[in-house]
Scaffold this motif. Structure first.
Motif, PDB file in Angstrom:
ATOM      1  N   VAL A  36       0.888  -1.108   0.185  1.00 50.52           N
ATOM      2  CA  VAL A  36       0.081  -0.040   0.054  1.00 50.52           C
ATOM      3  C   VAL A  36       0.860   1.238   0.008  1.00 50.52           C
ATOM      4  CG1 VAL A  36      -1.727   1.299   1.099  1.00 50.52           C
ATOM      5  CG2 VAL A  36      -1.768  -1.270   1.293  1.00 50.52           C
ATOM      6  N   LYS A  44      -2.215   6.182   5.166  1.00 50.76           N
ATOM      7  CA  LYS A  44      -1.440   4.983   5.193  1.00 50.76           C
ATOM      8  C   LYS A  44      -1.470   4.604   6.715  1.00 50.76           C
ATOM      9  CE  LYS A  44       2.239   6.225   3.236  1.00 50.76           C
ATOM     10  NZ  LYS A  44       2.017   7.733   3.198  1.00 50.76           N
ATOM     11  N   SER A  45      -0.910   5.655   7.732  1.00 51.85           N
ATOM     12  CA  SER A  45      -0.894   5.261   9.067  1.00 51.85           C
ATOM     13  C   SER A  45      -2.329   4.822   9.495  1.00 51.85           C
ATOM     14  CB  SER A  45      -0.741   6.568  10.025  1.00 51.85           C
ATOM     15  OG  SER A  45       0.735   7.099   9.289  1.00 51.85           O
ATOM     16  N   SER A  48      -3.138   1.600   8.533  1.00 54.32           N
ATOM     17  CA  SER A  48      -2.227   0.435   9.184  1.00 54.32           C
ATOM     18  C   SER A  48      -2.643   0.441  10.409  1.00 54.32           C
ATOM     19  CB  SER A  48      -0.853   1.023   9.208  1.00 54.32           C
ATOM     20  OG  SER A  48      -0.114   0.348  10.259  1.00 54.32           O
ATOM     21  N   THR A  86       2.837  -7.184  13.592  1.00 53.43           N
ATOM     22  CA  THR A  86       3.007  -5.797  12.975  1.00 53.43           C
ATOM     23  C   THR A  86       4.621  -5.736  13.250  1.00 53.43           C
ATOM     24  OG1 THR A  86       0.797  -5.152  13.458  1.00 53.43           O
ATOM     25  CG2 THR A  86       2.564  -3.611  12.982  1.00 53.43           C
ATOM     26  N   LEU A 163       2.023  -7.253   8.966  1.00 54.27           N
ATOM     27  CA  LEU A 163       1.668  -6.028   8.443  1.00 54.27           C
ATOM     28  C   LEU A 163       3.128  -5.067   8.448  1.00 54.27           C
ATOM     29  CD1 LEU A 163      -0.256  -3.683   7.828  1.00 54.27           C
ATOM     30  CD2 LEU A 163      -0.560  -3.335  10.238  1.00 54.27           C
ATOM     31  N   ASP A 165       4.565  -1.813   8.662  1.00 55.20           N
ATOM     32  CA  ASP A 165       4.362  -0.270   8.708  1.00 55.20           C
ATOM     33  C   ASP A 165       5.749   0.575   8.542  1.00 55.20           C
ATOM     34  OD1 ASP A 165       3.463   2.368   8.853  1.00 55.20           O
ATOM     35  OD2 ASP A 165       2.331   1.714  10.806  1.00 55.20           O
ATOM     36  N   GLU A 166       6.028   0.893   7.363  1.00 55.70           N
ATOM     37  CA  GLU A 166       7.268   1.715   7.087  1.00 55.70           C
ATOM     38  C   GLU A 166       8.314   1.169   7.673  1.00 55.70           C
ATOM     39  OE1 GLU A 166       7.284   4.099   5.097  1.00 55.70           O
ATOM     40  OE2 GLU A 166       5.237   5.116   5.051  1.00 55.70           O
ATOM     41  N   ILE A 195       1.116  -7.296   4.320  1.00 58.46           N
ATOM     42  CA  ILE A 195       0.831  -5.934   3.673  1.00 58.46           C
ATOM     43  C   ILE A 195       1.859  -5.236   4.077  1.00 58.46           C
ATOM     44  CG2 ILE A 195      -0.662  -4.034   3.917  1.00 58.46           C
ATOM     45  CD1 ILE A 195      -2.936  -5.901   4.433  1.00 58.46           C
ATOM     46  N   ILE A 197       3.121  -1.421   4.048  1.00 59.16           N
ATOM     47  CA  ILE A 197       2.579   0.061   3.981  1.00 59.16           C
ATOM     48  C   ILE A 197       4.068   0.975   3.787  1.00 59.16           C
ATOM     49  CG2 ILE A 197       1.706   1.947   5.303  1.00 59.16           C
ATOM     50  CD1 ILE A 197      -0.454  -0.183   5.739  1.00 59.16           C
ATOM     51  N   THR A 198       4.065   1.382   2.752  1.00 60.24           N
ATOM     52  CA  THR A 198       5.307   2.386   2.582  1.00 60.24           C
ATOM     53  C   THR A 198       5.110   3.663   1.514  1.00 60.24           C
ATOM     54  OG1 THR A 198       7.610   2.103   1.751  1.00 60.24           O
ATOM     55  CG2 THR A 198       6.166   0.951   0.549  1.00 60.24           C
ATOM     56  N   HIS A 199       5.826   4.627   2.004  1.00 62.47           N
ATOM     57  CA  HIS A 199       5.940   5.660   1.173  1.00 62.47           C
ATOM     58  C   HIS A 199       6.779   5.612  -0.265  1.00 62.47           C
ATOM     59  CE1 HIS A 199       9.196   6.841   3.630  1.00 62.47           C
ATOM     60  NE2 HIS A 199       9.604   7.509   2.982  1.00 62.47           N
TER      61      HIS A 199
END
Ligand code: ADP
Ligand code: ADP
Length: 226
Positions: A36, A44-45, A48, A86, A163, A165-166, A195, A197-199
Motif C-alpha cells: 500500500v 496510510k498510518s 495501518s 506488526t 503488517l 508499517d514503514e 501487507i 505500507i510504505t511511501h
C-alpha cells in the motif's frame, strides 16, 4: 486471506468532520505480498492502525480467514490480534533486553512454558538469520539486524498476516534488501499474507505481488506487478 471491506474512518474535531479513509476495499491472499503506497496524508498510518486493530474503523470490516475482527473488544480482541504480526519503522525493541528476550516477550505474556519458549525463540532466530546474536542487546546490532529481530518477534505468535508499517524507512539500501528478502521467504515458506505500507515505491517494486495506490483516503489504483 485478509479482506478489507468498505472501510471508513473519520475523526470529529472542532473544525468539523475529517474523513480519512473513504471506503477501502482490499483483499490479500495467503502467500502473497500487497504493498500500500501513497503520499504523505493519504491515510496510510490510519489504515495501518485499523488493520492492526489499534484503531476502530468508523464503518466497514476486516476479516481474516473469514473471521470478522471489527467490533471485538476485551479478551476477544486480544485473542484475535494474535493473527496479526506488526513490524514498525524503528523496530520498537526493548533496549535492556537481549535479542532472545525481546523475541520471547509475546510468548512470555501468553504464558508459554519455558522449554517451548526456548525452542520457539531458537527457531525464530534461525528463521531471521540471527542465531549467533541471541544474547546481544539491540544497541549492538545494525538497523537491519534490529528490524529482523522485530520480524522474529512479530512471528512469535504465528500470525496469519504480517503488517509492515514503514519498516524499511530509514534503513540503508543493503539492510532494506535483507528485510525484503526475508519477507519474501516468509511469504513463500510460511504462506503468510503480507501487507507492506510504505511511501517508498522503489522498495515495493521488487517484492510486491500487488500494489494499491492510496490517495486522499481512497484506493486510486490497484494492480499486479508480477
Ligand atoms: P499518511 O500515513 O498516509 O501520511 P495519515 O493516516 O497519517 O496519512 O493521515 C491522513 C489524514 O488524516 C491526514 O490529513 C491527517 O491530518 C488526518 N488525521 C490522522 N489522524 C487524525 C486525527 N486523530 N484527527 C484528525 N485528523 C487526523
Ligand atoms: P549488516 O550486517 O546489517 O549490514 P553492519 O554492516 O552495519 O550490519 O554491521 C556489520 C557487523 O557489525 C554486524 O555483525 C553487526 O552486528 C556489527 N555491528 C554493527 N553495529 C554495531 C555496534 N554498534 N556494536 C557492535 N556490533 C555492531
Amino acid at each position: 486471506m485478509i479482506e478489507i471491506e468498505n472501510l471508513h474512518k473519520h475523526y470529529d474535531s472542532a473544525q468539523g468532520r475529517v474523513e480519512v479513509l473513504k471506503g477501502i476495499n482490499l483483499s490479500v491472499e495467503s502467500g502473497s505480498i500487497t504493498a500500500v503506497v501513497g503520499p504523505s496524508g493519504a491515510g496510510k498510518s490510519t489504515l495501518s492502525h485499523c488493520i492492526s486493530l489499534l484503531e476502530k474503523p468508523s464503518s466497514g470490516q476486516i476479516l481474516i480467514d473469514g473471521k470478522n475482527l471489527t467490533n471485538l473488544s476485551g479478551k476477544k480482541l486480544r485473542a484475535e490480534r494474535r493473527a496479526i504480526g506488526t513490524i514498525f519503522q524503528n523496530s520498537a525493541l526493548l533496549r535492556r533486553m537481549t535479542v532472545a528476550e525481546n523475541i520471547a516477550l509475546p510468548l512470555r505474556n501468553l504464558g508459554v512454558v519455558h522449554e517451548e519458549m526456548t525452542s520457539r525463540v531458537a527457531e525464530l532466530l534461525e528463521r531471521v538469520g540471527l542465531l549467533d546474536r541471541a544474547n546481544s542487546y539491540p544497541g549492538q546490532l545494525s538497523g537491519g539486524q534490529r528490524q529482523r529481530v522485530g520480524i522474529a518477534r512479530a512471528l512469535a505468535l504465528r500470525p496469519r498476516l504480517l503488517l509492515s508499517d514503514e519498516s524499511t524507512s530509514g534503513l540503508d539500501p543493503e539492510s532494506t534488501q535483507q528485510v525484503l528478502t526475508l519477507l519474501e521467504s516468509l511469504r513463500t515458506d510460511l504462506g503468510l499474507a503480507i501487507i507492506l505500507i510504505t511511501h517508498e515505491m522503489d522498495v515495493v517494486r521488487h517484492v510486491a505481488d500487488n500494489v494499491a495506490q492510496l490517495d486522499g483516503g481512497r484506493i486510486a489504483e490497484y494492480g499486479k506487478l508480477h
